[in-house]
Design a protein around this motif. Sequence first.
Motif, PDB file in Angstrom:
ATOM      1  N   VAL A 180       0.855  -1.194   0.000  1.00  0.00           N
ATOM      2  CA  VAL A 180       0.000   0.000   0.000  1.00  0.00           C
ATOM      3  C   VAL A 180       0.893   1.247   0.000  1.00  0.00           C
ATOM      4  O   VAL A 180       0.997   1.946   1.020  1.00  0.00           O
ATOM      5  N   PRO A 181       1.537   1.559  -1.114  1.00  0.00           N
ATOM      6  CA  PRO A 181       2.484   2.684  -1.113  1.00  0.00           C
ATOM      7  C   PRO A 181       1.861   4.022  -0.738  1.00  0.00           C
ATOM      8  O   PRO A 181       2.436   4.772   0.061  1.00  0.00           O
ATOM      9  N   LEU A 182       0.692   4.326  -1.292  1.00  0.00           N
ATOM     10  CA  LEU A 182       0.057   5.596  -0.944  1.00  0.00           C
ATOM     11  C   LEU A 182      -0.446   5.575   0.486  1.00  0.00           C
ATOM     12  O   LEU A 182      -0.316   6.568   1.228  1.00  0.00           O
ATOM     13  N   ALA A 373     -15.527  -1.659   7.409  1.00  0.00           N
ATOM     14  CA  ALA A 373     -14.119  -1.763   7.791  1.00  0.00           C
ATOM     15  C   ALA A 373     -13.416  -0.420   7.666  1.00  0.00           C
ATOM     16  O   ALA A 373     -12.634  -0.017   8.541  1.00  0.00           O
ATOM     17  N   THR A 374     -13.692   0.308   6.591  1.00  0.00           N
ATOM     18  CA  THR A 374     -13.024   1.586   6.357  1.00  0.00           C
ATOM     19  C   THR A 374     -13.451   2.632   7.380  1.00  0.00           C
ATOM     20  O   THR A 374     -12.614   3.351   7.949  1.00  0.00           O
ATOM     21  N   ALA A 375     -14.753   2.737   7.629  1.00  0.00           N
ATOM     22  CA  ALA A 375     -15.251   3.737   8.572  1.00  0.00           C
ATOM     23  C   ALA A 375     -14.789   3.437   9.994  1.00  0.00           C
ATOM     24  O   ALA A 375     -14.383   4.344  10.737  1.00  0.00           O
ATOM     25  N   ILE A 385      -8.305   9.916   6.371  1.00  0.00           N
ATOM     26  CA  ILE A 385      -7.791   9.942   4.999  1.00  0.00           C
ATOM     27  C   ILE A 385      -7.025   8.663   4.688  1.00  0.00           C
ATOM     28  O   ILE A 385      -7.229   8.027   3.648  1.00  0.00           O
ATOM     29  N   THR A 386      -6.157   8.269   5.598  1.00  0.00           N
ATOM     30  CA  THR A 386      -5.379   7.049   5.393  1.00  0.00           C
ATOM     31  C   THR A 386      -6.287   5.832   5.313  1.00  0.00           C
ATOM     32  O   THR A 386      -6.061   4.929   4.492  1.00  0.00           O
ATOM     33  N   ALA A 387      -7.308   5.775   6.141  1.00  0.00           N
ATOM     34  CA  ALA A 387      -8.216   4.632   6.139  1.00  0.00           C
ATOM     35  C   ALA A 387      -8.930   4.500   4.797  1.00  0.00           C
ATOM     36  O   ALA A 387      -9.101   3.390   4.282  1.00  0.00           O
ATOM     37  N   LEU A 390      -6.393   3.180   2.300  1.00  0.00           N
ATOM     38  CA  LEU A 390      -6.102   1.782   2.584  1.00  0.00           C
ATOM     39  C   LEU A 390      -7.244   0.878   2.140  1.00  0.00           C
ATOM     40  O   LEU A 390      -7.010  -0.217   1.611  1.00  0.00           O
ATOM     41  N   GLY A 391      -8.481   1.314   2.372  1.00  0.00           N
ATOM     42  CA  GLY A 391      -9.621   0.505   1.951  1.00  0.00           C
ATOM     43  C   GLY A 391      -9.593   0.204   0.463  1.00  0.00           C
ATOM     44  O   GLY A 391      -9.888  -0.924   0.033  1.00  0.00           O
ATOM     45  N   PHE A 392      -9.204   1.184  -0.338  1.00  0.00           N
ATOM     46  CA  PHE A 392      -9.160   0.979  -1.784  1.00  0.00           C
ATOM     47  C   PHE A 392      -7.887   0.254  -2.217  1.00  0.00           C
ATOM     48  O   PHE A 392      -7.920  -0.577  -3.129  1.00  0.00           O
ATOM     49  N   GLU A 393      -6.757   0.562  -1.582  1.00  0.00           N
ATOM     50  CA  GLU A 393      -5.510  -0.108  -1.971  1.00  0.00           C
ATOM     51  C   GLU A 393      -5.507  -1.584  -1.579  1.00  0.00           C
ATOM     52  O   GLU A 393      -4.959  -2.420  -2.302  1.00  0.00           O
ATOM     53  N   LEU A 394      -6.077  -1.908  -0.451  1.00  0.00           N
ATOM     54  CA  LEU A 394      -6.078  -3.289   0.012  1.00  0.00           C
ATOM     55  C   LEU A 394      -7.004  -4.174  -0.802  1.00  0.00           C
ATOM     56  O   LEU A 394      -6.783  -5.386  -0.897  1.00  0.00           O
TER      57      LEU A 394
END
Length: 426
Positions: A180-182, A373-375, A385-387, A390-394
């Motif tokens: 998850v680089p971003l 999970a994201t919320a 913002i990070t969450a 991460l939700g989309f990158e994961l």
Amino acid sequence: MSPAAPDAPEGTRRPVAYVLAVLLTGLAGGLAGVSLALLLHAIQHLAFGYSPHALLGMESFLDGVRAAPPWRRLVVLVGCGTVAGLGWWVLHRFCRPFVSVEAAMADPATPMPAATTIGHVLLQIVTVALGSPLGREGAPRQLAALAAGRLASALRLPAEEARVLIACAAGAGLAAVYNVPLGGALFTMEVLLASFAPAVAVPALGAAAVAAAVAWVGLGDIYQYRLPPLAVSASLVAWAAACGPVLGLGGWLYRHAMRRARTGAVHDARSILFCLLVFGLIGLAAMPFPALPGNGKGPIQLGLDGTLGIGVAAMLMVLKILATTGALRAGADGGLLTPGMTIGALLGVVLGGVWSLAWPSGAGHGAYALVGATAFLSVSMRMPITAIVLGFELTRADDDFALPVLVAVAVATAMARLCDGMRRAE
């Protein structure tokens, strides 16, 4: 934002040395992520007896635990409790005090002790591989931060540059271990340094990108969760708005419960007995619930697949909360990122299942798991913002999911801030 330590007298700003340090930090984060991931897989396969010749094969940890007989799950978790209790007792009794990444950032002149840090890192990886309910993401962050601190000292970087470098290392470790680089770069900016200024963003992005590239070489360009085809509907968006307060309150309560468990953790000889007891109970629960052991990746995937019913999801959620709290209170250590996502995904499945009885969304339970999970993670880790990233990158979710995710995160975050305000007013 962490207070900046004054520049060391010998520190002078040398742009070339700093750029080199950032690149080497990314390399260290990537190597930490790859090596610890391979060690984790090797121990998992050996402990539960699956895929012994394919550490990066298609069989998941959940598949391996399911295939293992129930008695083996119990034996492995008892072994995990033994390792955890003895290991952390030895570290606290005989080694120098542990210095967290945040403490090292606050005072770069006080380095992270190598033996203690490496001991914590290895114990986290070994225990998570054996079924600890805590997360594995803290280990590569700490190992990379240890290397960055030593590098900053060797290059005699100013204290402020050293502080940024240590934070970038922690983000790079996260970027490498989960690809998850971003997300890793944003973790550095939003959580560790509380700044999106170019002086922070550029090295954070650079280190995370290098770490992810190194991880691609060692582990492959893979993502953590498979997301089946899902649709976005008005019902799903309405559910995100209606259930956002519940997810926010749940994340807020979870964050404070984990903080209290860590604060009250046992670090003397009693931790040996407590870890045996807690992990033995987790092993007993794992006999009928093979999705319980581990950091929670398995239950998240089950939620995204839409194969969990409301009752099973609720039971797993309760067991996961009890297991995580108990492990921390007994003296074990580990991350809370994946466990938080797990609880949020399971809560999303429960809330979504009830909602679907009145207004089916057509999106499937996997959509509720992703949004939940994201919320939940955005509140439990205080990183909205990070969450989201991460939700989309994961999961590599489609961009259409941005709307329900943003709605849920915004409402959940507002609820958490309301709870903070009410608590301060008491």
